[in-house]
Design an enzyme around this catalytic site. Structure first.
Site, PDB file in Angstrom:
ATOM      1  CE1 TYR A 196      32.231  65.166 -26.183  1.00 11.15           C
ATOM      2  CE2 TYR A 196      32.478  66.319 -24.093  1.00 11.15           C
ATOM      3  CZ  TYR A 196      31.926  65.303 -24.837  1.00 11.15           C
ATOM      4  OH  TYR A 196      31.052  64.417 -24.248  1.00 11.15           O
TER       5      TYR A 196
ATOM      6  CG  PHE B  52       2.992  66.028 -30.098  1.00 11.21           C
ATOM      7  CD1 PHE B  52       2.414  66.115 -31.348  1.00 11.21           C
ATOM      8  CD2 PHE B  52       4.286  65.563 -30.004  1.00 11.21           C
ATOM      9  CE1 PHE B  52       3.116  65.745 -32.497  1.00 11.21           C
ATOM     10  CE2 PHE B  52       5.002  65.195 -31.149  1.00 11.21           C
ATOM     11  CZ  PHE B  52       4.413  65.294 -32.386  1.00 11.21           C
ATOM     12  CB  THR B  53       2.942  61.148 -30.546  1.00  8.68           C
ATOM     13  OG1 THR B  53       3.826  62.040 -31.232  1.00  8.68           O
ATOM     14  CG2 THR B  53       1.680  60.969 -31.367  1.00  8.68           C
TER      15      THR B  53
ATOM     16  CG  ASP C  67       5.363  71.413 -27.819  1.00 11.12           C
ATOM     17  OD1 ASP C  67       6.190  71.989 -28.566  1.00 11.12           O
ATOM     18  OD2 ASP C  67       5.015  70.230 -27.989  1.00 11.12           O
TER      19      ASP C  67
ATOM     20  CE  LYS D  79       7.974  68.976 -35.642  1.00 10.67           C
ATOM     21  NZ  LYS D  79       7.988  68.309 -34.347  1.00 10.67           N
TER      22      LYS D  79
ATOM     23  NE  ARG E   7       0.513  63.077 -35.924  1.00  6.77           N
ATOM     24  CZ  ARG E   7       1.486  62.231 -35.569  1.00  6.77           C
ATOM     25  NH1 ARG E   7       1.217  60.955 -35.362  1.00  6.77           N
ATOM     26  NH2 ARG E   7       2.723  62.650 -35.415  1.00  6.77           N
TER      27      ARG E   7
ATOM     28  CG  PHE F  20       2.367  57.101 -35.072  1.00  3.45           C
ATOM     29  CD1 PHE F  20       2.293  57.211 -33.697  1.00  3.45           C
ATOM     30  CD2 PHE F  20       3.238  57.930 -35.762  1.00  3.45           C
ATOM     31  CE1 PHE F  20       3.067  58.130 -33.009  1.00  3.45           C
ATOM     32  CE2 PHE F  20       4.008  58.863 -35.089  1.00  3.45           C
ATOM     33  CZ  PHE F  20       3.931  58.962 -33.706  1.00  3.45           C
TER      34      PHE F  20
HETATM   35  C1  LIG Z   1       7.602  67.441 -33.445  1.00 10.09           C
HETATM   36  C2  LIG Z   1       6.948  67.797 -32.187  1.00 10.09           C
HETATM   37  C3  LIG Z   1       7.516  67.465 -30.949  1.00 10.09           C
HETATM   38  C4  LIG Z   1       8.741  66.595 -30.823  1.00 10.09           C
HETATM   39  O1  LIG Z   1       9.844  67.116 -31.416  1.00 10.09           O
HETATM   40  P1  LIG Z   1      10.968  66.205 -32.152  1.00 10.09           P
HETATM   41  O2  LIG Z   1      11.979  67.201 -32.585  1.00 10.09           O
HETATM   42  O3  LIG Z   1      10.305  65.497 -33.275  1.00 10.09           O
HETATM   43  O4  LIG Z   1      11.496  65.266 -31.127  1.00 10.09           O
HETATM   44  C5  LIG Z   1       6.876  67.927 -29.817  1.00 10.09           C
HETATM   45  N1  LIG Z   1       5.743  68.634 -29.879  1.00 10.09           N
HETATM   46  C6  LIG Z   1       5.148  68.932 -31.035  1.00 10.09           C
HETATM   47  C7  LIG Z   1       3.885  69.716 -31.042  1.00 10.09           C
HETATM   48  C8  LIG Z   1       5.736  68.529 -32.234  1.00 10.09           C
HETATM   49  O5  LIG Z   1       5.116  68.814 -33.385  1.00 10.09           O
END
Ligand SMILES: *Cc1c(COP(=O)(O)O)cnc(C)c1O
Length: 460
Positions: free
Chosen positions: A74, A126-127, A217, A260, A384, A451
């Site tokens: 843990y 970004f969303t 980011d 990613k 998008r 979306f």
């Molecule tokens: C995917 C993404 C995020 C968010 O990450 P999650 O792991 O999906 O929560 C933030 N910024 C960008 C540019 C992304 O492509």
């Protein structure tokens, strides 16, 4: 370096997952049942899945071996120490806070840095990032260079911040009213466009002059580093690892979606240098994610991420990655398909505005194009455009992005060039009957991040 030579896959295949195409009549039924939203299609009904590059990575044998070395204690997991050391070594930040994925890190960063009413300028929204900024009272301002909004313009480093726009914002609103500058490498919604090292340096210089913090980011930072190596003066002989290290030397911290460029299926982290911000983040991570030594990830996931991060910096990997995406872009360009130029790091973006000139943006051309591409070929892509952009919180009006696109996103290490050929053929065959693509209207519109779960019907 040759921009149009395509390396073979720098791996051999040890484990396979069969895919199959269901008949066209079934695909027509499936898209109706999914409310014309490709997010709602069961994965078993998809032939080639280009919905997203998020969490869809194939792991290496080393990473799978690492999974067996998970320390599921843990607290104080050795896998966290491995991840922490790896992240510190690659990015150069003092502190690492693990989170369940990127948005977990965005939640923490937004809470500890934004005071209600403050501005958060960034190179395109970004969303999930903007959602967390706004939820904490921040006002997002787009300061990406104008060229990023021009889909057909083929120039390098379209993701750069426009320094004049940033200077103007500082002059008008005052540095104290800017929470921080958010710099995304690469810019997802601009088409995976990279940011130049020169721009990062200049943004650092300007923000430092006013005492404004700069957070990246980092989601696709390795892909960004490849573009710098390939296309920016002075970097062709510098290793990807050194380029990444320099990129982040200009930042005060970053949020990372492990799904990613970390080459895993889940996870994320927040990096910081500031002692006080780290103390606050550590208190909050316990509330939202878990102990500061796991933050919502299993020990085995942290191990796989540490190994994946190191693999992502290998030149053979990243060259193949970016060039495979470029290969698909090149095929579509040769066929005269309207798309965002140049091809970015993780996806090819079809320009739905020019693909479907017979539809207005309010008829959701990109949403419909994605749905029709699925019916045509079993290939799953994603909207998008106006649907992803959502509504203005105050006026209730749609945000109207200049880019109305369908994203064909390539998972890392999953598909071959032949799969890319098939995707290109599918898009071409749909383009030949593009007038048959009908407009859509909402039958269900969620209030947040609509979306993901919205449903539509065709307008006759
Ligand atoms: C995917 C993404 C995020 C968010 O990450 P999650 O792991 O999906 O929560 C933030 N910024 C960008 C540019 C992304 O492509």
């Amino acid at each position: 370096m040759n921009l149009t030579s395509y390396p073979a896959e720098p791996f051999r295949i040890k484990s396979i997952e069969p895919v199959k195409m269901i008949p066209r009549e079934e695909r027509e039924r499936v898209i109706r049942e999914a409310g014309f939203n490709t997010f709602l299609i069961p994965s078993d009904d998809v032939y080639i899945d280009l919905l997203t590059d998020s969490g869809t990575n194939a792991m290496s044998d080393r990473q799978w071996a690492g999974m067996m070395m998970g320390d599921e204690a843990y607290a104080g997991s050795r896998n966290f120490r491995h991840l922490e050391e790896t992240v510190q070594d690659i990015f150069g930040f003092k502190y690492v806070v693990p989170t369940h994925q990127g948005r977990g890190a965005e939640n923490l960063l937004s809470q500890i840095t934004i005071k209600p009413g403050q501005y958060v300028p960034g190179n395109m929204y970004f969303t999930t990032t903007r959602y967390h900024q706004e939820r904490n009272g921040g006002i997002f301002i787009d300061i990406i260079r104008d060229e990023a909004h021009d889909a057909s313009l083929n120039i390098p480093f379209k993701g750069d911040i426009d320094l004049t726009k940033l200077q103007k914002l500082i002059d008008e609103k005052g540095a104290e009213n800017i929470a921080y500058v958010c710099l995304a490498v690469t810019v997802n919604l601009a088409g995976g466009q990279p940011v130049s090292m020169k721009n990062m340096k200049e943004v650092r210089k300007l923000t430092s002059r006013y005492g404004i913090k700069l957070f990246y980011d980092a989601t696709r930072c390795v892909e960004n580093a490849f573009f710098i190596k390939e296309q920016e003066n002075g970097y062709s002989d510098i290793s990807i690892k050194e380029i990444v290290r320099e990129m982040f030397s200009y930042a005060d911290g970053c949020t990372m979606s492990g799904k990613k460029d970390c080459l895993v299926n889940i996870g994320g982290f927040l990096c910081l240098n500031d002692d006080d911000l780290f103390a606050e983040a550590k208190e909050l991570v316990v509330v939202y994610e878990g102990m500061p030594s796991y933050g919502g990830m299993a020990g085995r996931d942290m191990e796989a991420m540490a190994i994946g991060l190191k693999e992502s910096l290998q030149y053979e990997y990243i060259e193949h990655r970016v060039k495979q995406v470029r290969y698909l872009g090149e095929k579509l360009r040769e066929a005269g398909i309207p798309m965002i130029e140049p091809t970015g790091g993780h996806a090819v973006f079809l320009d739905a505005g020019r693909f479907c000139p017979h539809l207005t943006q309010d008829q959701f051309p990109a949403q419909s194009l994605a749905a029709n591409l699925y019916v045509e070929s079993g290939v799953r892509s994603m909207e998008r455009g106006i649907v992803s952009a959502g509504r203005n919180k105050d006026t209730g009006e749609h945000h109207r992005p200049k880019l109305e696109t369908v994203r064909l996103t390539i998972p890392r290490r999953v598909y071959t060039y032949r799969h890319m050929d098939l995707v290109a053929e599918a898009v071409q065959s749909l383009y030949q009957k593009k007038e048959s693509i009908k407009g859509l209207r909402f039958v269900y519109e969620p209030k947040q991040l609509r979306f993901f779960t919205a449903r539509f019907e065709e307008i006759d």
